[in-house]
Design an enzyme around this catalytic site. Structure first.
Site, PDB file in Angstrom:
ATOM      1  N   HIS A 317       0.816  -1.212   0.000  1.00 28.15           N
ATOM      2  CA  HIS A 317       0.000   0.000   0.000  1.00 28.15           C
ATOM      3  C   HIS A 317       0.852   1.265   0.000  1.00 28.15           C
ATOM      4  O   HIS A 317       0.340   2.366  -0.154  1.00 28.15           O
ATOM      5  CB  HIS A 317      -0.933   0.019   1.214  1.00 28.15           C
ATOM      6  CG  HIS A 317      -0.230   0.335   2.508  1.00 28.15           C
ATOM      7  ND1 HIS A 317       0.614  -0.554   3.135  1.00 28.15           N
ATOM      8  CD2 HIS A 317      -0.230   1.448   3.282  1.00 28.15           C
ATOM      9  CE1 HIS A 317       1.094  -0.004   4.235  1.00 28.15           C
ATOM     10  NE2 HIS A 317       0.608   1.206   4.356  1.00 28.15           N
ATOM     11  N   SER A 318       2.173   1.115   0.165  1.00 21.60           N
ATOM     12  CA  SER A 318       3.095   2.250   0.149  1.00 21.60           C
ATOM     13  C   SER A 318       3.688   2.426  -1.249  1.00 21.60           C
ATOM     14  O   SER A 318       4.380   1.532  -1.745  1.00 21.60           O
ATOM     15  CB  SER A 318       4.218   2.044   1.168  1.00 21.60           C
ATOM     16  OG  SER A 318       5.250   2.997   0.978  1.00 21.60           O
ATOM     17  N   ALA A 366       3.395 -10.934   4.152  1.00 22.61           N
ATOM     18  CA  ALA A 366       4.349 -10.249   5.034  1.00 22.61           C
ATOM     19  C   ALA A 366       3.846  -8.876   5.466  1.00 22.61           C
ATOM     20  O   ALA A 366       4.502  -8.202   6.261  1.00 22.61           O
ATOM     21  CB  ALA A 366       5.702 -10.099   4.317  1.00 22.61           C
ATOM     22  N   LYS A 412       6.467 -12.103  19.004  1.00 22.84           N
ATOM     23  CA  LYS A 412       5.658 -11.259  19.889  1.00 22.84           C
ATOM     24  C   LYS A 412       4.212 -11.740  19.979  1.00 22.84           C
ATOM     25  O   LYS A 412       3.442 -11.236  20.792  1.00 22.84           O
ATOM     26  CB  LYS A 412       5.726  -9.814  19.415  1.00 22.84           C
ATOM     27  CG  LYS A 412       7.121  -9.209  19.582  1.00 22.84           C
ATOM     28  CD  LYS A 412       7.227  -7.823  18.989  1.00 22.84           C
ATOM     29  CE  LYS A 412       8.630  -7.247  19.232  1.00 22.84           C
ATOM     30  NZ  LYS A 412       9.681  -8.044  18.603  1.00 22.84           N
ATOM     31  N   LYS A 424      -1.240 -10.222  15.910  1.00 24.91           N
ATOM     32  CA  LYS A 424      -0.603 -11.276  15.126  1.00 24.91           C
ATOM     33  C   LYS A 424      -1.050 -12.664  15.584  1.00 24.91           C
ATOM     34  O   LYS A 424      -1.276 -13.554  14.766  1.00 24.91           O
ATOM     35  CB  LYS A 424       0.924 -11.155  15.218  1.00 24.91           C
ATOM     36  CG  LYS A 424       1.488  -9.887  14.587  1.00 24.91           C
ATOM     37  CD  LYS A 424       1.251  -9.833  13.090  1.00 24.91           C
ATOM     38  CE  LYS A 424       2.145 -10.758  12.315  1.00 24.91           C
ATOM     39  NZ  LYS A 424       1.970 -10.622  10.848  1.00 24.91           N
ATOM     40  N   LEU A 452      17.749  -8.426  11.888  1.00 18.68           N
ATOM     41  CA  LEU A 452      18.756  -7.364  11.879  1.00 18.68           C
ATOM     42  C   LEU A 452      18.608  -6.498  10.638  1.00 18.68           C
ATOM     43  O   LEU A 452      18.431  -6.999   9.532  1.00 18.68           O
ATOM     44  CB  LEU A 452      20.165  -7.972  11.902  1.00 18.68           C
ATOM     45  CG  LEU A 452      20.623  -8.553  13.241  1.00 18.68           C
ATOM     46  CD1 LEU A 452      21.935  -9.275  13.062  1.00 18.68           C
ATOM     47  CD2 LEU A 452      20.764  -7.473  14.286  1.00 18.68           C
ATOM     48  N   SER A 454      16.216  -4.639   9.733  1.00 20.16           N
ATOM     49  CA  SER A 454      14.869  -4.367   9.237  1.00 20.16           C
ATOM     50  C   SER A 454      14.433  -3.003   9.736  1.00 20.16           C
ATOM     51  O   SER A 454      15.055  -2.407  10.618  1.00 20.16           O
ATOM     52  CB  SER A 454      13.895  -5.437   9.723  1.00 20.16           C
ATOM     53  OG  SER A 454      13.693  -5.314  11.120  1.00 20.16           O
ATOM     54  N   VAL A 458      16.657  -2.332  15.980  1.00 17.45           N
ATOM     55  CA  VAL A 458      17.386  -1.262  16.661  1.00 17.45           C
ATOM     56  C   VAL A 458      18.613  -0.833  15.870  1.00 17.45           C
ATOM     57  O   VAL A 458      19.188   0.230  16.145  1.00 17.45           O
ATOM     58  CB  VAL A 458      17.832  -1.705  18.077  1.00 17.45           C
ATOM     59  CG1 VAL A 458      16.640  -1.967  18.952  1.00 17.45           C
ATOM     60  CG2 VAL A 458      18.738  -2.929  18.002  1.00 17.45           C
ATOM     61  N   ARG A 549       9.285   0.451  26.971  1.00 20.18           N
ATOM     62  CA  ARG A 549       8.171   1.168  26.362  1.00 20.18           C
ATOM     63  C   ARG A 549       6.867   0.436  26.650  1.00 20.18           C
ATOM     64  O   ARG A 549       6.883  -0.728  27.038  1.00 20.18           O
ATOM     65  CB  ARG A 549       8.405   1.289  24.857  1.00 20.18           C
ATOM     66  CG  ARG A 549       9.670   2.043  24.500  1.00 20.18           C
ATOM     67  CD  ARG A 549      10.005   1.931  23.027  1.00 20.18           C
ATOM     68  NE  ARG A 549      10.289   0.555  22.624  1.00 20.18           N
ATOM     69  CZ  ARG A 549      10.635   0.197  21.397  1.00 20.18           C
ATOM     70  NH1 ARG A 549      10.726   1.109  20.455  1.00 20.18           N
ATOM     71  NH2 ARG A 549      10.879  -1.064  21.115  1.00 20.18           N
TER      72      ARG A 549
END
Length: 621
Positions: A317-318, A366, A412, A424, A452, A454, A458, A549
């Protein structure tokens, strides 16, 4: 056709390659003998020497084969063929010619006496020529299969050395130089032409440039920063080549930070990416990837294009993300058909039309909102995209007869403390329910941890903070995460999808969890910097702990229960997990849709509390 043949040859086992080189050299030896006799008698019609030629060719070829193996001639790399290889071939040709000369002189007189000596330079030229031509073709093939096309900013000695280094590097191809000096415009430095900075945009568009490397290590820091600022708006990756003295003196590299590889940060060797089962399962198929412009989606597309699939449908969608992955694929000159579709996974009619029109047989889902803090404060949007969007996509696949649907999930989703993880896991249960009602489509899920580099990792944040001189922000000293490289994750996802029989949750073995604080310190060290602490107040970069957070865990899990089943691959586990029955699933989905339509975030959280095992409504643990 040429590319296909080269791809086949490159993929041969070593012993088969050795046999092929021996056969090729034997042909060259026989032809060299013929040419030598022809040169000696000044005609290509050997006349009375035909019989001698055939007889001696058999003996010489046998001797050449034995000598070639003894001197390890077939094991000399064609791509890295240089003066050492020429010297070895020269010795081989001379020894063979002299041995044949002695045999022809003192034994039966088969060919003109000087022909064996004439054969020596002819044979050497033939052997060297074959290797140079083969190396050139192989080099072209490897470059066409590479991912990065590089502009080198700076046509001086450092730039030339970098270009020479890239010449023997499979992952990148130097395309041209950029230099500020007007007197160098259009000049050829080595094999590359020099252009001015004003030509960069045209080169990016016309030549598919993906990286610009600043190769001016002797320039002042201010000059480098000025150049990097002028390049920052181009849609490419920027790299810098540090000065040799920086490695000797330990000068901080903050302002000229180089890329740190994912393997360096992982702290372990990455899993092998050589999985022929993937090519066998996906080659020639029509595959659709949702979220194709995202981190994992784009890597899946790159891996699938190298299988290669017959048609690769990119859905995102981007607009920016979709354009970027399409450009990267076309820059790689992939052989499969590329079809970009600008749409949301919530547009079920668009999905069904695309699946039918392009005869899609495999869908990799994805697309997801995955940033935990953002989804925590945007529950409605997160639930709509991650849960309802997944169901719409999966149901469209079932209704159009897609053979396989693979949901890219996350660790998660296991006993989630955040809305993102709950969406999810809810999506997993909806897909599991669909499997019970649609036997013609094989539904499966693949769950893994952090990737890593992505967009949600971080690592990009740490890079940005390093470039500004720090500090690196870490939520908690004890927070740990599972990590895997993009390449590892994508290949294992594709492989796991081929194992599915229907309704399985696959979990990738990601090794031991890594402390984020250790990752930060490792990144500081690899960049040639030191941590600023109470014991080292003069260090370069400080660490700052900012607290967990909302919804964030100290650690993540991969399995809800203890039961797991082995699969044909040691790094992939299968978990049979409980899910809602058909009635409960339909009711939960209807309640979620109603809550989303009412924009009722609390109702969404309450629904997850009832249906998602372990969801704790955002409590940090």
């Amino acid at each position: 056709m040429t590319i296909s043949v080269l791809q086949f040859l490159v993929g041969l086992e070593r012993r088969r390659k050795v046999g092929l080189v021996l056969l090729l050299d034997t042909v060259v030896v026989a032809l060299s003998l013929y040419v030598a006799i022809a040169l000696r008698i000044s005609t290509f019609d050997l006349g009375i020497y035909w019989s001698g030629f055939f007889t001696s060719a058999v003996g010489v070829c046998l001797l050449a084969g034995i000598g070639s193996v003894v001197m390890s001639i077939p094991w000399v790399s064609m791509r890295a063929f240089g003066m050492h290889g020429v010297f070895r071939l020269g010795v081989f040709a001379f020894a063979l010619g002299v041995a044949f000369f002695c045999f022809n002189l003192w034994g039966p007189w088969l060919v003109p006496r000087s022909a064996p000596l004439i054969m020596i330079p002819v044979l050497l030229v033939g052997l060297v020529g074959v290797r140079l031509a083969s190396g050139h073709l192989l080099d072209r093939w490897f470059r066409q299969s590479g991912q990065d096309r590089v502009l080198i900013y700076g046509a001086g000695a450092a730039g030339l050395q970098l270009a020479n280094a890239l010449h023997n590097f499979d992952g990148a191809d130097a395309i041209a130089f950029i230099d500020d000096n007007p007197s160098l415009r259009r000049v050829l430095v080595g094999a590359l032409r020099v252009y001015g900075p004003s030509q960069i945009d045209r080169l990016i568009q016309a030549r598919g440039i993906t990286q610009i490397i600043l190769a001016m290590p002797s320039a002042s820091r201010a000059r480098k920063q000025e150049i990097l600022r002028s390049l920052s708006d181009y849609p490419v990756t920027l790299r810098t080549l540090p000065h040799f003295l920086n490695f000797m003196t330990g000068e901080p590299l903050t302002a000229q930070l180089q890329s740190v590889t994912s393997e360096d940060l992982l702290g372990r060797s990455p899993q092998s990416l050589d999985m022929p089962e993937i090519e066998a399962a996906y080659a020639g198929r029509n595959v659709l990837v949702t979220g194709a412009g995202g981190s994992i989606g784009s890597e899946l597309c790159l891996q699938l294009s190298s299988a290669p699939v017959a048609r690769l449908v990119l859905l995102d969608h981007s607009e920016v993300a979709l354009y970027d992955i399409e450009r990267r694929l076309r820059a790689n000159r992939v052989s499969c058909e590329i079809v970009p579709i600008l749409a949301s996974v919530l547009e079920k009619d668009v999905l069904k039309q695309a699946l039918k029109k392009h005869e899609v047989t495999v869908v990799l889902h994805a697309a997801a909102y995955k940033h935990v803090p953002l989804v925590e404060h945007n529950e409605v949007v997160g639930a709509r995209n991650n849960a309802i969007g997944t169901y719409a996509t999966a149901e469209a696949c079932a209704e159009t007869g897609v053979e396989r649907f693979i949901l890219i999930s996350t660790d998660k989703a296991v006993r989630p403390t955040n809305v993102m993880g709950a969406t999810k896991r809810f999506a997993e249960m909806l897909v599991q329910d669909l499997q019970t009602r649609h036997a013609n489509t094989v539904f499966s899920m693949v769950r893994f941890g952090n990737v890593l580099d992505s967009s949600g990792s971080v690592i990009p944040l740490f890079r940005e903070q390093l470039s500004k001189g720090g500090p690196l922000t870490v939520t908690h000293p004890e927070v740990t995460r599972f990590f895997m490289t993009l390449g590892e994750a994508a290949r294992l996802v594709l492989l796991a999808g081929t194992f599915a029989k229907g309704g399985e949750v696959y979990v990738l073995d990601m090794g031991e969890p890594v402390k984020i604080v250790d990752l930060a310190r490792n990144m500081i060290r690899i960049c040639g910097l030191t941590e600023r602490t109470g014991n080292n107040p003069d260090g370069d970069i400080a660490l700052e702990f900012v607290g967990l957070r909302p919804g964030e865990k100290l650690y993540e899990e991969l399995l809800i229960g203890a039961n797991q089943i082995a699969t044909p691959h040691a790094k992939i586990m299968c978990a049979r997990e409980t899910c809602l029955d058909a009635g409960e699933s339909a009711d939960a989905l209807n309640r979620l849709i109603a809550a989303v339509e009412r924009q009722d975030a609390q109702a969404i959280r309450n629904l997850f509390l009832e249906t998602v095992d372990g969801y704790t409504n955002g409590a940090s643990t």
